[in-house]
Design a protein around this motif. Structure first.
Motif, PDB file in Angstrom:
ATOM      1  N   SER B  80     -25.939  41.589  24.129  1.00  0.00           N
ATOM      2  CA  SER B  80     -25.260  41.194  25.352  1.00  0.00           C
ATOM      3  C   SER B  80     -26.140  40.100  25.955  1.00  0.00           C
ATOM      4  O   SER B  80     -27.144  40.397  26.592  1.00  0.00           O
ATOM      5  CB  SER B  80     -25.145  42.399  26.290  1.00  0.00           C
ATOM      6  N   GLY B 124     -12.069  49.848  31.238  1.00  0.00           N
ATOM      7  CA  GLY B 124     -11.850  48.758  30.293  1.00  0.00           C
ATOM      8  C   GLY B 124     -12.471  49.020  28.940  1.00  0.00           C
ATOM      9  O   GLY B 124     -13.166  50.021  28.730  1.00  0.00           O
ATOM     10  N   ALA B 126     -14.907  48.555  25.764  1.00  0.00           N
ATOM     11  CA  ALA B 126     -16.334  48.281  25.633  1.00  0.00           C
ATOM     12  C   ALA B 126     -16.562  46.837  25.203  1.00  0.00           C
ATOM     13  O   ALA B 126     -15.968  46.390  24.219  1.00  0.00           O
ATOM     14  CB  ALA B 126     -16.935  49.235  24.607  1.00  0.00           C
ATOM     15  N   PRO B 127     -17.422  46.087  25.936  1.00  0.00           N
ATOM     16  CA  PRO B 127     -17.579  44.648  25.672  1.00  0.00           C
ATOM     17  C   PRO B 127     -18.560  44.347  24.544  1.00  0.00           C
ATOM     18  O   PRO B 127     -19.562  43.658  24.742  1.00  0.00           O
ATOM     19  CB  PRO B 127     -18.107  44.124  27.015  1.00  0.00           C
ATOM     20  N   VAL B 128     -18.289  44.858  23.374  1.00  0.00           N
ATOM     21  CA  VAL B 128     -19.162  44.594  22.221  1.00  0.00           C
ATOM     22  C   VAL B 128     -18.284  44.166  21.053  1.00  0.00           C
ATOM     23  O   VAL B 128     -17.349  44.884  20.670  1.00  0.00           O
ATOM     24  CB  VAL B 128     -19.974  45.857  21.836  1.00  0.00           C
ATOM     25  N   ASP B 129     -18.592  42.985  20.506  1.00  0.00           N
ATOM     26  CA  ASP B 129     -17.786  42.464  19.394  1.00  0.00           C
ATOM     27  C   ASP B 129     -17.837  43.406  18.196  1.00  0.00           C
ATOM     28  O   ASP B 129     -18.897  43.869  17.806  1.00  0.00           O
ATOM     29  CB  ASP B 129     -18.308  41.080  18.977  1.00  0.00           C
ATOM     30  N   HIS B 140     -14.987  53.384  29.171  1.00  0.00           N
ATOM     31  CA  HIS B 140     -16.185  53.583  28.347  1.00  0.00           C
ATOM     32  C   HIS B 140     -17.336  53.997  29.264  1.00  0.00           C
ATOM     33  O   HIS B 140     -17.275  53.791  30.481  1.00  0.00           O
ATOM     34  CB  HIS B 140     -16.533  52.324  27.529  1.00  0.00           C
TER      35      HIS B 140
END
Lengths: 49, 180, 264
Positions: B80, B124, B126-129, B140
């Motif tokens: 991140s 929302g 999870a903001p991980v590719d 999450h």
């Protein structure tokens, strides 16, 4: 060997404390025993007296 | 030694000292009883994954501690910005929670070995590719502290394969979740 | 210390009867402990296998678990001694209680320290205030430090009684510490007992049992010496008191003779 630092500190602390406490006990016992007559040391057996 | 052998006036006794053992006893007892009640209340340490899901609306964005077993096929490590991040799903009591942990994972972090995480619910995906959360419920858990709740089984590598086969419901759930 | 008592003690010291708290039995016991400790170190570091999860960090078990078990033994002994003091006013048991408390505090401190050191590579933290086992053990340690503090305030019967009450309160915490990982299994970071759950095998199990036996023998050795130290301290106090009373009586007699002589 993995985690050697942790192992040395943990084991060293335990054995070190045991040794230091033992030395402290023996020295304290000698200092006190030198000041108390043998007849007043109840733990001695009849033969040792 | 004093030469004065005449009868002495007795020193006044300190009555307060009679209460000393009782005071210590009561104080320590109060601490112990208070601690036990606190422990019994069940809110002291962590919520298991199923409890965390059940209480999600009550917890809101409040920080709490979550416990669950990571599902092996869900683990994705990434960044991140410049900071390391690991995303995975945990399971407990039949519920699954998607987790994003900001920071390096614990040394013993691995599938099926339960983790205890500090953080809060975040709405929302999870903001991980590359992370495909198994819970996929629009929430999450954003974590910033990870501990590993390892088991008490200290058996050497010769028995490792056998242990993997027998590692219980969490592994079976995980396998099922990953193939569906 | 008055001179006559010191002189008597010095005169009676000899090779067969050394002026120390040692004896042939404690010497033998000490040697067994030393040999056993060497065996535990060798087996613990080079004999027992590593764990598939923890790797070599698992070797902390050979110092942590014996320390924890001997903490229980020591504080249970203190509780027993406290009961006997409060019930029978037994000086012997009072010294036993005090001795066990001192050794127990050492083992309890070591349990906390080694657990914390072991926790860093395995749990990923040295300490967690939310963990039941950790916090109850810390409370036990603090209560027993309090016990020793009270002991250090005086050496009279009232102090022994106060300390005994604290020793018994600490004993209430013992089963809570021990059972916490079972009672709060789904709420605690600390794992259950490996020993009672049968999750150890072969050389790991053997080494752990050997370590428990060796540290148990050390506990016996230390208890014996510490009891004798406690006994000597008590004898010294009562000896000083006897001599003070005798001196006072002698002074009174001399004073009386003087007065009788003056009046005659």
């Amino acid at each position: 060997m993995t985690h050697l630092g942790y192992l040395l500190v943990g084991w060293g602390l335990t054995i070190g404390c045991g040794v230091l406490y033992s030395i402290h006990l023996v020295r304290r016992g000698r200092a006190l025993a030198a000041r108390v007559p043998t007849t007043r040391r109840r733990w001695l057996t009849a033969d040792e007296r | 030694m004093s030469d004065d052998l005449s009868p002495q006036v007795p020193r006044p006794t300190r009555k307060g000292r009679r209460w000393f053992p009782a005071l210590i006893g009561v104080a320590v007892l109060v601490v112990v009883i208070g601690l036990v009640f606190n422990l019994v209340s069940g809110s002291l340490f962590f919520y298991n994954a199923d409890e965390a899901v059940e209480r999600r609306s009550d917890l809101g964005d409040e920080r709490f501690t979550l416990q669950g077993a990571p599902i092996g096929c869900s683990i994705v490590e990434g960044f991140s910005g410049n900071d390391p991040v690991v995303a995975f799903s945990v399971t407990f009591g039949g519920e699954t929670v998607d987790v994003v942990h900001f920071g390096d994972p614990a040394e013993l972090f691995q599938p099926d070995v339960a983790v205890v995480l500090d953080g809060a619910w975040a709405e929302g995906v999870a903001p991980v590719d590359g992370f495909d959360g198994l819970a996929d419920d629009g929430w999450h858990f954003a974590s910033d502290r990870m501990r590993v709740k390892h088991d008490n089984d200290y058996i050497n590598e010769e028995g490792y394969d056998e242990r993997l086969v027998q590692s219980g419901a969490a592994r079976a759930d995980a396998a099922g979740a990953c193939t569906t | 210390m008055t001179q006559p008592m010191a002189a008597a003690a010095t005169e009676q010291g000899s090779a067969d009867n050394p002026a120390s708290t040692g004896s042939r039995t404690t010497l033998g016991l000490g040697l067994v402990v030393l040999v056993g400790l060497v065996a535990v170190v060798l087996l613990g570091f080079f004999g027992a296998p590593e764990d598939d999860q923890q790797r070599d960090a698992v070797r902390m078990i050979f110092v942590h678990v014996p320390s924890a078990l001997l903490t229980y033994v020591a504080f249970a002994t203190t509780a027993l001694g406290s009961v006997m003091w409060l019930w029978k006013r037994s000086v012997w048991w009072d010294i036993v209680a005090h001795s066990a408390a001192e050794i127990g505090v050492m083992f309890c401190g070591l349990t906390l320290a080694t657990g914390s050191i072991w926790g860093r590579p395995t749990w990923n933290t040295y300490w967690d205030w939310g963990d039941v086992r950790l916090v109850t053990t810390l409370i036990l340690f603090l209560i027993m430090v309090g016990y020793l503090s009270v002991r250090s305030m005086g050496d009279d019967d009232a102090t022994a009684t106060r300390a005994s009450i604290i020793g018994l309160i600490a004993a209430v915490n013992l089963p809570i510490v021990n059972r916490s990982v079972e009672w709060w299994f789904d709420r605690t970071l600390h794992q259950k007992s490996s020993l009672t759950d049968g999750n150890l095998e072969d050389l790991t199990l053997f080494t752990l049992v050997l370590a428990i036996v060796v540290w148990g023998l050390f506990f016996l050795w230390a208890m014996t010496h510490r009891f004798r130290v406690g006994w000597l301290e008590r004898e010294l106090r009562s000896g000083d008191l006897d001599e003070a009373i005798a001196a006072r009586k002698a002074e009174a007699l001399i004073d009386g003779d003087f007065q009788n002589g003056a009046s005659s």
